[in-house]
Write a protein that holds these residues in place. Structure first.
Motif, short mmCIF file in Angstrom:
data_model
loop_
_atom_site.label_atom_id
_atom_site.label_comp_id
_atom_site.label_asym_id
_atom_site.label_seq_id
_atom_site.Cartn_x
_atom_site.Cartn_y
_atom_site.Cartn_z
N HIS A 242 0.81 -1.22 0.00
CA HIS A 242 0.00 0.00 0.00
C HIS A 242 0.85 1.27 0.00
CE1 HIS A 242 -3.46 -2.50 0.17
NE2 HIS A 242 -2.91 -3.16 1.17
N CYS A 252 -7.11 1.11 -5.23
CA CYS A 252 -6.68 -0.07 -4.48
C CYS A 252 -7.77 -0.48 -3.49
CB CYS A 252 -5.38 0.26 -3.75
SG CYS A 252 -4.74 -1.10 -2.77
N CYS A 254 -7.52 -0.67 -0.48
CA CYS A 254 -7.40 0.13 0.75
C CYS A 254 -8.03 1.51 0.60
CB CYS A 254 -5.93 0.27 1.14
SG CYS A 254 -4.99 1.37 0.06
ZN LIG Z 1 -3.58 0.11 -1.17
#
Ligand SMILES: [Zn+2]
Length: 406
Positions: A242, A252, A254
């Motif tokens: 990340h 992503c 996240c």
């Molecule tokens: Zn990420």
């Protein structure tokens, strides 16, 4: 064995000698005294204790340097067993190994869909009991159970802080299993366990500073600094998946954009190939999939690359370049002597590794880039399990473990 009576390594000298025997055995008492600079009577006393504990044994006679042949000492590798468990999204795997890390028994079980905390712990207990039953059948003793678990883990409390694939939070694994089974339990994040596996049994053996990078459906790293696993202030060190590689990159899981994981993980690679096919680029993958791009896998891309397919070769090369940028950042930050690669993506071999190495050479600072060796792990698919039982070995052998029991 009761966890409360676990006081073997209460002295630093004792664990130092045990570690020397582990790393350099068979070795004589005189050589140990020379290496540790402890007095011969001290060495003799501690060695007697270790012999009494059955952690070491006297071995064949060594080579005489003139006088009586010395008696050699080595780890009593088959005297005890350790258990490792890999807890991931849908499955639990367990392995029983001797003190040399040789796996002698394996078992596994599937987890129910979306298990709650009770169901998860119950399966973990059942599998542990199965492994412990094997140890008992062999007439042996288990020194403990090590668990490598996906997600965020608090290794001090032995708690799964957050396991995203299982949708579980704050699961007190160590407390539960130690109470139920009366055995030492150690726990760590699965990717950080890989670094421990390499430091005891793989290409990180005896290295002070190295990093393992796992590249599969996610990307994460285990960082060894000064021979110790670096955990971070709240146990999330190593989340290189990340870190941002391309500020305009794809979204992503996240929530951020352009993370290494969103560009170079297995699923990200497949996604890029799909997009190229949808744009109408020619590839033997189109014929194989007969219009159904959903069936595309990393394996299929690799096979197409082997057949000379240019789209597949480009997708793998891009993956290698993204990874190369990620590794160059790691190299500049930590200056490791080695980076050990794990995971499915590394199976694509030179198609990924060559552009990866090229990118590291051109992007990392010259000095650390020249010194680092980048290799693919030789521990195979059981590396996480090896890391899991190494947690127990580390607790027993390492001086750091001793301080807590003093
Ligand atoms: Zn990420």
């Amino acid at each position: 064995m009761q966890t409360g009576s676990f006081r073997w390594m209460k002295s630093l000298n004792k664990s130092t000698i045990l570690n020397i025997i582990r790393l350099h055995g068979p070795i004589s008492r005189a050589e140990i005294a020379k290496m540790t600079r402890l007095t011969p009577p001290t060495v003799t006393n501690i060695v007697s204790e270790l012999l009494q504990d059955r952690l070491i044994v006297e071995s064949n006679l060594g080579i005489s340097t003139g006088g009586r042949k010395p008696i050699m000492l080595k780890i009593n590798s088959s005297g005890f067993y350790v258990i490792g468990i890999y807890a991931r999204a849908k499955k639990l795997d367990a392995a029983v190994a001797n003190l040399d890390g040789k796996i002698v028994y394996e078992c596994s079980c599937f987890l129910p869909d979306n298990p709650d905390e009770t169901a998860f712990l119950l399966e973990l207990k059942r599998l542990s009991e199965k492994a412990l039953a094997f140890v008992r059948r062999e007439g042996q003793q288990a020194l403990g159970i090590g668990i490598g678990m996906h997600g965020l883990v608090d290794p001090l409390q032995g708690e799964s802080i957050y396991a995203p694939h299982l949708h579980l939070k704050r699961v007190p694994v160590k407390k539960y299993l130690e109470t139920e089974l009366n055995v030492l339990v150690e726990m760590e994040n699965d990717v950080r366990s890989l670094a421990l596996a390499e430091s005891w049994f793989g290409q990180g053996r005896d290295l002070a500073n190295f990093i393992t990078v796992n590249i599969s459906s996610g990307i994460g790293a285990g960082i060894i600094l000064d021979h110790e696993l670096y955990q971070g202030d709240s146990y999330s060190a190593g989340e290189i998946g990340h870190t941002t590689i391309d500020i305009d990159g794809p979204k992503c899981s996240c929530g951020n954009y352009g993370c290494l994981e969103a560009l170079a993980s297995g699923p990200a690679m497949v996604e890029r190939a799909k997009r190229e096919i949808e744009r109408g680029r020619k590839s033997i993958l189109c014929e194989k999939l007969e219009g159904n791009a959903d069936g595309l896998t990393g394996e299929a891309i690799y096979e197409a690359a082997l057949d000379g397919d240019l789209l597949a070769i480009d997708v793998l090369a891009d993956t290698g370049r993204f990874l190369g940028v990620g590794l160059a950042n790691l190299i500049n930050t930590f200056n490791p002597s080695r980076i050990i690669l794990h995971g499915g993506v590394t199976r694509a071999g030179r198609f990924i590794i060559d552009p990866l190495l090229e990118t590291v050479r051109s992007r990392a600072l010259e000095r650390p880039a020249e010194q680092v060796s980048i290799v693919v792990s030789e521990l195979g698919k059981k590396a996480t399990l090896i890391g899991a039982f190494t947690l127990v070995l580390k607790k027993i052998f390492a001086p750091a473990g001793a301080a807590e029991t003093d």
